[in-house]
Write a protein that holds these residues in place. Structure first.
Motif, PDB file in Angstrom:
ATOM      1  N   GLY A  78       0.791  -1.222   0.000  1.00  0.00           N
ATOM      2  CA  GLY A  78       0.000   0.000   0.000  1.00  0.00           C
ATOM      3  C   GLY A  78       0.824   1.273   0.000  1.00  0.00           C
ATOM      4  N   ASP A  79       2.108   1.179  -0.348  1.00  0.00           N
ATOM      5  CA  ASP A  79       2.998   2.347  -0.334  1.00  0.00           C
ATOM      6  C   ASP A  79       2.913   3.070  -1.680  1.00  0.00           C
ATOM      7  N   TYR A  80       1.845   3.868  -1.833  1.00  0.00           N
ATOM      8  CA  TYR A  80       1.610   4.570  -3.092  1.00  0.00           C
ATOM      9  C   TYR A  80       2.700   5.603  -3.381  1.00  0.00           C
ATOM     10  N   ALA A  81       3.204   6.231  -2.314  1.00  0.00           N
ATOM     11  CA  ALA A  81       4.192   7.294  -2.495  1.00  0.00           C
ATOM     12  C   ALA A  81       5.446   6.786  -3.200  1.00  0.00           C
ATOM     13  N   SER A  82       5.887   5.569  -2.871  1.00  0.00           N
ATOM     14  CA  SER A  82       7.105   5.042  -3.488  1.00  0.00           C
ATOM     15  C   SER A  82       6.905   4.795  -4.979  1.00  0.00           C
ATOM     16  N   VAL A  83       5.695   4.395  -5.362  1.00  0.00           N
ATOM     17  CA  VAL A  83       5.403   4.165  -6.777  1.00  0.00           C
ATOM     18  C   VAL A  83       5.412   5.489  -7.538  1.00  0.00           C
ATOM     19  N   VAL A  84       4.756   6.501  -6.961  1.00  0.00           N
ATOM     20  CA  VAL A  84       4.726   7.817  -7.606  1.00  0.00           C
ATOM     21  C   VAL A  84       6.133   8.402  -7.689  1.00  0.00           C
ATOM     22  N   LYS A  85       6.932   8.169  -6.659  1.00  0.00           N
ATOM     23  CA  LYS A  85       8.297   8.705  -6.627  1.00  0.00           C
ATOM     24  C   LYS A  85       9.131   8.169  -7.784  1.00  0.00           C
ATOM     25  N   LYS A  86       8.927   6.899  -8.140  1.00  0.00           N
ATOM     26  CA  LYS A  86       9.669   6.318  -9.256  1.00  0.00           C
ATOM     27  C   LYS A  86       9.279   6.969 -10.582  1.00  0.00           C
ATOM     28  N   ILE A  87       7.993   7.320 -10.690  1.00  0.00           N
ATOM     29  CA  ILE A  87       7.498   7.907 -11.934  1.00  0.00           C
ATOM     30  C   ILE A  87       7.783   9.404 -12.000  1.00  0.00           C
ATOM     31  N   ARG A  88       7.598  10.088 -10.862  1.00  0.00           N
ATOM     32  CA  ARG A  88       7.801  11.536 -10.787  1.00  0.00           C
ATOM     33  C   ARG A  88       8.688  11.872  -9.592  1.00  0.00           C
ATOM     34  N   PRO A  89      10.007  11.715  -9.728  1.00  0.00           N
ATOM     35  CA  PRO A  89      10.912  11.979  -8.602  1.00  0.00           C
ATOM     36  C   PRO A  89      10.778  13.389  -8.035  1.00  0.00           C
ATOM     37  N   ASP A  90      10.431  14.357  -8.890  1.00  0.00           N
ATOM     38  CA  ASP A  90      10.316  15.742  -8.428  1.00  0.00           C
ATOM     39  C   ASP A  90       9.186  15.918  -7.420  1.00  0.00           C
ATOM     40  N   ALA A  91       8.216  15.001  -7.420  1.00  0.00           N
ATOM     41  CA  ALA A  91       7.093  15.110  -6.489  1.00  0.00           C
ATOM     42  C   ALA A  91       7.493  14.754  -5.065  1.00  0.00           C
ATOM     43  N   ALA A  92       8.711  14.233  -4.893  1.00  0.00           N
ATOM     44  CA  ALA A  92       9.173  13.843  -3.558  1.00  0.00           C
ATOM     45  C   ALA A  92      10.099  14.881  -2.937  1.00  0.00           C
ATOM     46  N   ARG A  93      10.303  16.018  -3.615  1.00  0.00           N
ATOM     47  CA  ARG A  93      11.192  17.024  -3.033  1.00  0.00           C
ATOM     48  C   ARG A  93      10.503  17.729  -1.869  1.00  0.00           C
ATOM     49  N   SER A  94      11.283  18.083  -0.882  1.00  0.00           N
ATOM     50  CA  SER A  94      10.739  18.719   0.313  1.00  0.00           C
ATOM     51  C   SER A  94      10.279  20.139   0.002  1.00  0.00           C
ATOM     52  N   GLY A  95       9.420  20.658   0.871  1.00  0.00           N
ATOM     53  CA  GLY A  95       8.904  22.008   0.670  1.00  0.00           C
ATOM     54  C   GLY A  95       8.203  22.502   1.911  1.00  0.00           C
ATOM     55  N   VAL A 104       4.180  30.371   6.662  1.00  0.00           N
ATOM     56  CA  VAL A 104       4.776  29.042   6.583  1.00  0.00           C
ATOM     57  C   VAL A 104       4.638  28.408   7.962  1.00  0.00           C
ATOM     58  N   VAL A 105       3.901  27.294   8.041  1.00  0.00           N
ATOM     59  CA  VAL A 105       3.597  26.691   9.342  1.00  0.00           C
ATOM     60  C   VAL A 105       4.256  25.320   9.521  1.00  0.00           C
ATOM     61  N   GLY A 106       5.019  24.886   8.532  1.00  0.00           N
ATOM     62  CA  GLY A 106       5.689  23.600   8.661  1.00  0.00           C
ATOM     63  C   GLY A 106       6.411  23.229   7.385  1.00  0.00           C
ATOM     64  N   GLN A 107       7.042  22.070   7.409  1.00  0.00           N
ATOM     65  CA  GLN A 107       7.732  21.549   6.232  1.00  0.00           C
ATOM     66  C   GLN A 107       7.228  20.133   5.940  1.00  0.00           C
ATOM     67  N   HIS A 108       7.457  19.697   4.711  1.00  0.00           N
ATOM     68  CA  HIS A 108       7.034  18.351   4.320  1.00  0.00           C
ATOM     69  C   HIS A 108       8.129  17.694   3.488  1.00  0.00           C
ATOM     70  N   GLU A 109       7.984  16.397   3.268  1.00  0.00           N
ATOM     71  CA  GLU A 109       8.979  15.618   2.526  1.00  0.00           C
ATOM     72  C   GLU A 109       8.461  15.192   1.154  1.00  0.00           C
ATOM     73  N   GLY A 110       7.603  16.010   0.574  1.00  0.00           N
ATOM     74  CA  GLY A 110       7.100  15.714  -0.770  1.00  0.00           C
ATOM     75  C   GLY A 110       5.590  15.799  -0.848  1.00  0.00           C
ATOM     76  N   VAL A 111       5.081  16.471  -1.886  1.00  0.00           N
ATOM     77  CA  VAL A 111       3.634  16.634  -2.037  1.00  0.00           C
ATOM     78  C   VAL A 111       2.935  15.305  -2.309  1.00  0.00           C
ATOM     79  N   ILE A 112       3.703  14.270  -2.670  1.00  0.00           N
ATOM     80  CA  ILE A 112       3.104  12.955  -2.924  1.00  0.00           C
ATOM     81  C   ILE A 112       2.470  12.353  -1.675  1.00  0.00           C
ATOM     82  N   HIS A 113       2.792  12.892  -0.509  1.00  0.00           N
ATOM     83  CA  HIS A 113       2.254  12.360   0.742  1.00  0.00           C
ATOM     84  C   HIS A 113       0.943  13.032   1.155  1.00  0.00           C
TER      85      HIS A 113
END
Length: 242
Positions: A78-95, A104-113
């Motif tokens: 059920g790890d959808y994020a890892s599948v998307v990361k392989k297809i779109r690595p840029d979607a896993a960049r932090s922001g 700005v109220v926090g940080q994240h490790e990729g919009v895929i999550h």
């Protein structure tokens, strides 16, 4: 789990929900064309899952008692994020996680999550809002790697724009019910088709957490009218409508 039923009046085959509504897969098959439907058969659509298992057991099939799968078969654990990361690595960049007011109220490790409407797992501490009211994902800015958060009211939408539509009904305007996610209840709406492969849905009541990229699938009763992919949503308040 879906049914193909022949309409004796029109002579055309129609796509309808499965008898077992808990297993119905019509939402995922809205893109089936009329030409395809004329050749397709769905032998399980008229059975409940219990009946299907009974026949599988009678025939000696090894998976007759196999537990139901809740995930996509090609997504390990059920790890959808890892599948998307392989297809779109840029979607896993932090922001940044950004409040609607610009803070700005926090940080994240990729919009895929994240997905629109999400409340849990935001990783935001207290004190962001005056009364510590819960925050929801109200938008995703993938270009700038920002996750936008705000109150639940900010999720309300009653106009949905869809594209790349497929229709199994020729009417240009009609009242329908529409599913905006696979597991949500269908909501009453007015469907207006456009000439460019797009359409607009005017919802009877505002819905929350409608996410661009999801399918919007329209029904007339149990019959699948068709649908398209959500690319934009709007809110028209009562005062504006008047």
């Amino acid at each position: 789990y879906i049914q193909r039923i022949m309409n004796e009046e029109t002579g055309q085959s129609e796509l309808t929900r499965a008898i077992d509504v808990t297993k119905d897969q019509s939402y995922f098959l809205f893109a089936t064309t009329q030409d395809q439907l004329d050749f397709l058969r769905f032998p399980l659509g008229g059975w409940t899952k219990d009946i299907t298992r009974t026949h599988a057991d009678r025939l000696g099939l090894t998976n007759a008692a196999k537990p139901d799968s809740q995930d996509i078969c090609f997504v390990p654990n059920g790890d959808y994020a890892s599948v998307v990361k392989k297809i779109r690595p840029d979607a896993a960049r932090s922001g940044n996680i950004v409040h609607m007011d610009g803070r700005v109220v926090g940080q994240h490790e990729g919009v895929i999550h994240y997905t629109v409407g999400q409340r849990k797992g935001l990783g935001i501490g207290g004190g962001v809002t005056e009364n510590n009211d819960p925050l929801y994902v109200v938008g995703i800015d993938a270009v700038n790697a920002n996750v936008i958060v705000g109150p639940k009211d900010a999720l309300a939408r009653n106009i949905v724009h869809i594209k790349d539509c497929n229709w199994l009904d020729s009417a240009t305007e009609l009242d329908v019910t529409v599913k905006l996610r696979s597991m949500t209840r269908a909501a009453p709406a007015r469907l207006v088709k456009h000439d460019n492969g797009k359409a607009t849905l005017y919802l009877e009541d505002a819905q929350y957490g409608i996410s661009p990229g999801q399918a919007a699938v329209c029904y007339a009763g149990d019959r699948v009218i068709g649908g398209g992919w959500i690319y934009k949503t709007d809110i028209k308040k009562a005062a504006e409508a008047a």
